[in-house]
Design an enzyme around this catalytic site. Structure first.
Site, PDB file in Angstrom:
ATOM      1  N   SER A 285      -1.084  -3.224   5.182  1.00  0.00           N
ATOM      2  CA  SER A 285      -1.547  -1.873   5.879  1.00  0.00           C
ATOM      3  C   SER A 285      -2.501  -1.296   4.856  1.00  0.00           C
ATOM      4  CB  SER A 285      -0.303  -1.009   6.082  1.00  0.00           C
ATOM      5  OG  SER A 285       0.424  -0.800   5.009  1.00  0.00           O
TER       6      SER A 285
ATOM      7  N   HIS B   5       4.131  -6.903  -7.401  1.00  0.00           N
ATOM      8  CA  HIS B   5       5.320  -6.139  -6.870  1.00  0.00           C
ATOM      9  C   HIS B   5       6.556  -6.782  -7.360  1.00  0.00           C
ATOM     10  CE1 HIS B   5       2.822  -3.667  -3.887  1.00  0.00           C
ATOM     11  NE2 HIS B   5       2.511  -3.031  -5.370  1.00  0.00           N
TER      12      HIS B   5
END
Ligand code: APR
Length: 234
Positions: free
Chosen positions: A181, A112
């Site tokens: 998550s 990212h």
């Protein structure tokens, strides 16, 4: 049974940096409960209001430069694991912080992007960014202003290094997801992608809800060094 000669892919998320003092995104009080991601983490947001986007990332970059923010025992355990691992090893992080490299990790990909790097949308060059960016910042490459952006991957943009990540996933026999998550693809799909070929492990504060062969739950500074120790002592 997997061993130190097998291919290993480690995926990390914001949870590994939590105990270093950096907020996660989706936990109570996390980044996305303070600010709408649509306002700061999309190309449209940057086109609409670059000042606001810069302010968001400038604050996070300044926090990262705070001497109180340092790698923790989980980052260090992964750097140590890389040193003793004999097979192919790749650490893939979704984090834009630089705590893995500061801990000593080398075989590391930032899928990212990175907070401390800027990119010019005019000429495409990337540059170290240790200070605030603004619409007035001139590109050190082409000299133009108005085009400098944080070199992070926004929603709707392509994650980085996917070819190298896919190659490592293809040959790995052990996959571990740490402090994530499992909400953002493609990273959220890695465990399912290797299932059947690789042993999958989750190390997280609590179960993310994904399917893994093994899970160890608790703060990363406890579970990550323990898991690394369990791999390297046998
Ligand atoms: N130790 C281990 N895990 C922790 C800890 C801790 N101390 N604290 C929180 N966690 C766990 C949470 O339980 C949660 O499962 O870390 C996970 C953090 O999840 P997210 O906040 O969703 O972060 P992440 O999975 O990295 O997000 C993915 O979303 O917005 C984006 O681009 C951003 O890279 C990020 C991506």
């Amino acid at each position: 049974m997997t061993g130190l000669d097998d291919g290993l892919v480690v995926l990390t998320g914001a949870g590994i940096s939590r105990e270093s003092g950096l907020a996660t995104f989706r936990d109570p009080g996390g980044v996305w409960s303070q600010v709408r991601l649509e306002d700061v983490a999309t190309p449209e947001a940057f086109a609409r209001d670059p000042g606001r986007v810069h302010a968001f990332y400038n604050a996070r970059r300044r926090q990262l430069a705070d001497p109180a923010i340092a790698p923790n025992a989980a980052h260090r355990a992964l750097a140590e694991l890389e040193r003793v691992w004999r097979g192919p090893f790749l650490l893939v992080t979704q984090n834009v912080d630089d705590l893995h490299e500061r801990a000593g990790s080398v075989a590391l990909l930032h899928m990212h992007g990175r907070l401390r790097v800027s990119r010019c949308i005019h000429c495409g060059t990337t540059h170290g960014a240790d200070t605030d960016l603004s619409v007035r910042t001139a590109c050190p490459g082409c000299g133009r202003t108005g085009g400098m952006r944080p070199d992070v991957v926004w929603f709707g943009e392509m994650p980085r290094e996917m070819e190298r990540i896919e190659a490592a996933l293809d040959r790995c026999r052990l996959f571990v997801a740490i402090g994530t998550s499992g909400s953002v693809y493609p990273a959220a799909g890695f465990a399912a992608q290797v299932r059947g070929r690789a042993r999958t492990v989750e190390l997280n504060l609590e179960p993310s809800g994904g399917r893994f062969d093994e899970g160890r739950y608790g703060p990363a500074t406890g579970v990550v060094p323990e898991w690394v120790e369990s791999l390297t002592r046998r």
